[in-house]
Scaffold this motif. Structure first.
Motif, PDB file in Angstrom:
ATOM      1  N   LEU A 403      24.522  71.031  32.189  1.00  0.00           N
ATOM      2  CA  LEU A 403      25.066  72.141  32.034  1.00  0.00           C
ATOM      3  C   LEU A 403      23.489  72.940  31.139  1.00  0.00           C
ATOM      4  CD1 LEU A 403      27.900  71.238  29.168  1.00  0.00           C
ATOM      5  CD2 LEU A 403      27.491  73.296  31.330  1.00  0.00           C
ATOM      6  N   ARG A 404      23.382  74.026  31.883  1.00  0.00           N
ATOM      7  CA  ARG A 404      21.642  74.713  31.178  1.00  0.00           C
ATOM      8  C   ARG A 404      21.204  74.557  30.132  1.00  0.00           C
ATOM      9  NH1 ARG A 404      19.033  79.741  33.302  1.00  0.00           N
ATOM     10  NH2 ARG A 404      20.890  79.380  35.016  1.00  0.00           N
ATOM     11  N   GLU A 405      22.271  74.734  29.039  1.00  0.00           N
ATOM     12  CA  GLU A 405      22.294  74.468  27.248  1.00  0.00           C
ATOM     13  C   GLU A 405      21.107  72.870  27.099  1.00  0.00           C
ATOM     14  OE1 GLU A 405      26.077  75.338  27.311  1.00  0.00           O
ATOM     15  OE2 GLU A 405      26.051  74.612  25.488  1.00  0.00           O
ATOM     16  N   ASP A 406      21.618  72.257  28.429  1.00  0.00           N
ATOM     17  CA  ASP A 406      21.713  70.481  28.024  1.00  0.00           C
ATOM     18  C   ASP A 406      20.349  70.469  28.646  1.00  0.00           C
ATOM     19  OD1 ASP A 406      23.313  70.025  26.196  1.00  0.00           O
ATOM     20  OD2 ASP A 406      24.425  69.256  27.837  1.00  0.00           O
ATOM     21  N   GLU A 407      19.446  70.904  29.942  1.00  0.00           N
ATOM     22  CA  GLU A 407      18.443  70.666  30.755  1.00  0.00           C
ATOM     23  C   GLU A 407      17.659  71.473  30.969  1.00  0.00           C
ATOM     24  OE1 GLU A 407      19.921  67.408  32.582  1.00  0.00           O
ATOM     25  OE2 GLU A 407      20.882  66.867  32.545  1.00  0.00           O
ATOM     26  N   PHE A 408      17.566  72.917  30.833  1.00  0.00           N
ATOM     27  CA  PHE A 408      16.876  73.590  31.392  1.00  0.00           C
ATOM     28  C   PHE A 408      16.220  75.056  30.474  1.00  0.00           C
ATOM     29  CE2 PHE A 408      16.094  77.472  34.865  1.00  0.00           C
ATOM     30  CZ  PHE A 408      14.664  76.655  34.974  1.00  0.00           C
ATOM     31  N   SER A 409      15.500  74.916  30.146  1.00  0.00           N
ATOM     32  CA  SER A 409      14.448  76.185  29.513  1.00  0.00           C
ATOM     33  C   SER A 409      13.169  76.427  29.190  1.00  0.00           C
ATOM     34  CB  SER A 409      14.801  75.519  28.404  1.00  0.00           C
ATOM     35  OG  SER A 409      13.907  76.586  27.122  1.00  0.00           O
ATOM     36  N   PRO A 410      12.285  76.795  31.509  1.00  0.00           N
ATOM     37  CA  PRO A 410      10.808  76.212  31.757  1.00  0.00           C
ATOM     38  C   PRO A 410      10.148  77.350  30.756  1.00  0.00           C
ATOM     39  CG  PRO A 410      12.263  78.090  33.235  1.00  0.00           C
ATOM     40  CD  PRO A 410      13.509  77.682  32.192  1.00  0.00           C
ATOM     41  N   LEU A 411       9.010  77.195  30.292  1.00  0.00           N
ATOM     42  CA  LEU A 411       7.484  77.685  30.245  1.00  0.00           C
ATOM     43  C   LEU A 411       7.102  77.946  31.084  1.00  0.00           C
ATOM     44  CD1 LEU A 411       6.559  78.854  27.778  1.00  0.00           C
ATOM     45  CD2 LEU A 411       4.878  76.838  27.826  1.00  0.00           C
ATOM     46  N   LYS A 412       7.294  79.388  31.053  1.00  0.00           N
ATOM     47  CA  LYS A 412       6.742  80.190  32.836  1.00  0.00           C
ATOM     48  C   LYS A 412       5.772  81.499  31.793  1.00  0.00           C
ATOM     49  CE  LYS A 412       8.787  78.607  36.214  1.00  0.00           C
ATOM     50  NZ  LYS A 412       8.156  77.476  36.598  1.00  0.00           N
ATOM     51  N   ASP A 421      11.541  82.916  29.459  1.00  0.00           N
ATOM     52  CA  ASP A 421      11.088  82.074  29.650  1.00  0.00           C
ATOM     53  C   ASP A 421       9.995  81.834  28.853  1.00  0.00           C
ATOM     54  OD1 ASP A 421      13.268  81.701  31.607  1.00  0.00           O
ATOM     55  OD2 ASP A 421      12.307  81.710  33.288  1.00  0.00           O
ATOM     56  N   THR A 422       9.832  82.456  27.803  1.00  0.00           N
ATOM     57  CA  THR A 422       8.714  81.829  26.935  1.00  0.00           C
ATOM     58  C   THR A 422       8.459  80.867  25.852  1.00  0.00           C
ATOM     59  OG1 THR A 422       9.500  83.508  25.187  1.00  0.00           O
ATOM     60  CG2 THR A 422       8.746  84.422  26.887  1.00  0.00           C
ATOM     61  N   PRO A 423       7.332  81.368  25.923  1.00  0.00           N
ATOM     62  CA  PRO A 423       7.352  79.942  24.043  1.00  0.00           C
ATOM     63  C   PRO A 423       8.413  79.421  23.648  1.00  0.00           C
ATOM     64  CG  PRO A 423       5.014  80.869  24.974  1.00  0.00           C
ATOM     65  CD  PRO A 423       5.645  81.244  25.179  1.00  0.00           C
ATOM     66  N   SER A 424       8.691  80.983  22.649  1.00  0.00           N
ATOM     67  CA  SER A 424      10.105  81.183  21.724  1.00  0.00           C
ATOM     68  C   SER A 424      11.877  80.618  21.988  1.00  0.00           C
ATOM     69  CB  SER A 424       9.913  83.066  21.611  1.00  0.00           C
ATOM     70  OG  SER A 424       8.559  83.692  20.307  1.00  0.00           O
ATOM     71  N   THR A 425      11.097  81.273  23.383  1.00  0.00           N
ATOM     72  CA  THR A 425      13.115  80.476  24.519  1.00  0.00           C
ATOM     73  C   THR A 425      12.714  79.279  23.922  1.00  0.00           C
ATOM     74  OG1 THR A 425      12.232  81.396  26.512  1.00  0.00           O
ATOM     75  CG2 THR A 425      13.165  82.974  25.800  1.00  0.00           C
ATOM     76  N   ALA A 426      11.501  78.712  24.790  1.00  0.00           N
ATOM     77  CA  ALA A 426      11.802  77.221  25.013  1.00  0.00           C
ATOM     78  C   ALA A 426      11.814  76.216  23.524  1.00  0.00           C
ATOM     79  CB  ALA A 426      10.355  76.357  25.204  1.00  0.00           C
ATOM     80  N   ARG A 427      11.268  77.204  22.820  1.00  0.00           N
ATOM     81  CA  ARG A 427      11.280  76.311  20.783  1.00  0.00           C
ATOM     82  C   ARG A 427      12.691  76.535  20.606  1.00  0.00           C
ATOM     83  NH1 ARG A 427      11.695  78.551  16.233  1.00  0.00           N
ATOM     84  NH2 ARG A 427      10.978  80.650  17.589  1.00  0.00           N
ATOM     85  N   ARG A 428      13.482  77.386  21.111  1.00  0.00           N
ATOM     86  CA  ARG A 428      14.541  77.479  20.317  1.00  0.00           C
ATOM     87  C   ARG A 428      16.100  76.945  21.253  1.00  0.00           C
ATOM     88  NH1 ARG A 428      13.234  83.698  19.561  1.00  0.00           N
ATOM     89  NH2 ARG A 428      13.253  84.215  21.454  1.00  0.00           N
ATOM     90  N   ALA A 429      15.405  76.696  22.491  1.00  0.00           N
ATOM     91  CA  ALA A 429      16.211  75.801  23.443  1.00  0.00           C
ATOM     92  C   ALA A 429      16.204  74.624  23.008  1.00  0.00           C
ATOM     93  CB  ALA A 429      15.907  76.011  24.629  1.00  0.00           C
ATOM     94  N   LEU A 430      15.391  74.092  22.269  1.00  0.00           N
ATOM     95  CA  LEU A 430      15.008  72.448  22.220  1.00  0.00           C
ATOM     96  C   LEU A 430      16.218  72.377  20.727  1.00  0.00           C
ATOM     97  CD1 LEU A 430      13.136  70.323  22.284  1.00  0.00           C
ATOM     98  CD2 LEU A 430      12.661  70.688  20.486  1.00  0.00           C
TER      99      LEU A 430
END
Ligand code: UTP
Length: 509
Positions: A403-412, A421-430
């Motif tokens: 599942l993406r929400e469990d395992e994938f949020s790249p910082l590009k 795929d920004t610092p904000s999306t990565a921080r929020r995903a975690l």
């Protein structure tokens, strides 16, 4: 007195068809000349000539209409696929047990691909050193290190044996030194230094559209790492597989530096691959929407490979199965399982056959007056190999969907570049993930008026979770073991659940 270029340097570049590299020689200081000479001496004329010609030709080919790859595409057969969400809990448990068993026998290593330049993020240091703004201030490297410590600890608790998951880190000229220093400054994040093996991938000259080497300064060739598929050459050059053999490693979990949700030495994935007898495996996530620009893992003319979004027709992209799921939905997330034996076969036999991909980039260069120019439009080519191009050589290839929400949020990308795929999306995903774990474990969050904040499931990536909760990987890897401490308890946001905080919670029960 002005010294001409040493004859062997001139001759080498002439043989490679690149005499222009020396055009500023007379204006260089003694030190700049020494450095340029050293850089040129590392190049092999025949290889260099082929590289530059190939880059120019690849650019030409790229401008031709794309081949109709989609015509020959077939979805993955059911027998090679597994899924974390659509598998009976009993099978998942079995795979997890098997994975932990292999870890506890010291047969599993993790291998980080960290040689990229991270140009889109645009920071002057390796991406792994980036802090996305979590309450703890932890960097990607620290998060990964703590996940390794935790998986070792969990394997040890389950099987009663001390074990080590060595961490191999592929770097490049850009990332090696800062990464080394950073790890030393942070005391190797409390891992044993000898179990962290850093090695460097190869660099190749960047060339212009005519196949001529680009100078980034008067005396400096613009060099770029040879892509994450440079891994296989780097394994050979640095004798990494011999190191793995010495340690008894048989399975390697390879991943990218920029996925903040990455599971390290994931026991379920490893167990799944080992139980299936696979020599090569890929983790994938379901494509979010038909036109999402990710590569999909599929069969092309009977061969497993990743097909880029741009190579597929609209019709194929939108094709659906009777159950409504996209036919080509296995989104590649650059997260792989390899046996060491498979890596040996690739490095010994297949590496030269790996496709070279062309990356058209904006590459700073010196103009004829010797001024540095930062181009606004792409002006050059970097040639890259991709880590996943080895699927075709596998004798038993498997795919595991998570599942993406469990395992994938790249910082590009940088935050300024948009919302993907920004610092904000990565921080929020975690933070969303940790919020979900806390709520599932029975926690309640309070606002500043001591009122309970209603629970929410994740709405959209763009939104912040209703309460801020960060759980150290040393406390929990996958949300496990939290109930005992969190059930029916109330917490103010932000909650930072460290090992110390957990001990304190245990004491006041
Ligand atoms: P990307 O393709 O996203 O490249 O890498 P990048 O260098 O991080 O970022 P951009 O494209 O310059 O913005 C995916 C993964 O492959 C690694 C990266 O470090 C990242 O973990 N990589 C990439 C390498 O290890 N070596 C390379 O030559 C290129």
């Amino acid at each position: 007195m002005l010294l001409p270029p040493p004859p062997h340097v001139r001759e080498l570049l002439a043989r490679a068809g690149q005499p222009e590299v020396l055009r500023f020689w007379e204006q260089l200081s003694a030190e700049e000349r020494r450095l340029l000479e050293a850089a040129v001496k590392q190049l092999e004329p025949g290889v260099l000539r082929a590289h530059c010609q190939e880059a120019a030709m690849a650019r030409h080919r790229e401008q031709q209409p794309a081949p109709n790859t989609h015509r020959h595409m077939k979805p993955l057969p059911g027998e090679v696929t597994g899924s974390s969400a659509r598998t009976e809990p009993q099978s998942l448990r079995g795979w997890r047990e098997r994975g932990f068993h292999e870890i506890s026998e010291n047969r599993v290593a993790v291998l980080l691909l960290a040689g990229g330049q991270g140009t889109r993020l645009g920071v002057p240091y390796p991406k792994g050193m980036y802090d996305v703004g979590l309450p703890s201030g932890k960097t990607l490297y620290q998060i990964q290190a703590e996940r390794i410590r935790k998986v070792q600890q969990l394997a040890e608790e389950r099987l009663g044996k001390k074990c080590v998951v060595p961490w191999y880190i592929m770097t490049s000229e850009f990332t090696l030194e800062p990464t080394r220093k950073f790890f030393a400054q942070h005391n190797y994040f409390d891992l044993v230094k000898s179990n962290i093996v850093m090695f460097e991938q190869q660099m190749l000259p960047a060339v212009d559209f005519n196949g001529k080497i680009i100078l980034e300064q008067k005396g400096k060739i613009a060099m770029a790492p040879d892509g994450n598929g440079g891994l296989y050459r780097a394994l050979t050059n640095n004798r990494i597989l011999e190191d793995m053999d010495r340690r008894g490693i048989r399975f390697v979990h390879v991943y990218c530096v920029d996925n903040i949700l990455v599971k390290m030495a994931d026991p379920v994935f490893i167990g799944f691959c080992v139980e299936k007898g696979a020599d090569c495996g890929a983790k994938v996530v379901e494509k979010a929407y038909p036109t999402e620009p990710v590569g999909v893992v599929c069969l092309v003319d009977g061969i497993y490979q990743v097909v880029e979004y741009s190579e597929v027709s609209q019709e194929t992209v939108e094709q659906r199965n009777p159950d409504g799921r996209l036919t080509f939905n296995a989104g590649n997330i650059c997260n792989h399982f390899f046996t060491v034996d498979f890596l040996k076969s690739v490095t010994e036999e297949f590496e030269p056959q790996l496709k070279r991909h062309i990356a058209v980039k904006k590459i700073p260069y010196v103009d004829e007056q010797g001024n540095t120019v930062r181009p606004e439009v792409p002006n050059g080519i970097k040639m890259e190999k991709f880590v996943f191009d080895v699927f075709q050589f596998s004798k038993k290839f498997v795919v595991f969907e998570v599942l993406r929400e469990d395992e994938f949020s790249p910082l590009k990308n940088a935050d300024s570049a948009g919302s993907k795929d920004t610092p904000s999306t990565a921080r929020r995903a975690l933070l969303w993930q940790h919020y979900r774990w806390a709520v599932q474990a029975g926690a309640h969050f309070l606002d500043s008026n001591n009122m309970r904040i209603p629970h929410l499931t994740r709405l959209q990536e763009a939104e912040e979770p209703p309460a801020v909760c960060e759980i150290s990987a040393l406390v929990s890897c996958e949300g496990e073991g939290l109930e005992e401490y969190l059930k029916d308890r109330e917490f103010h946001s932000p909650l930072l659940l460290t090992e110390e905080a957990l001990t304190a919670l245990g004491q006041c029960q």
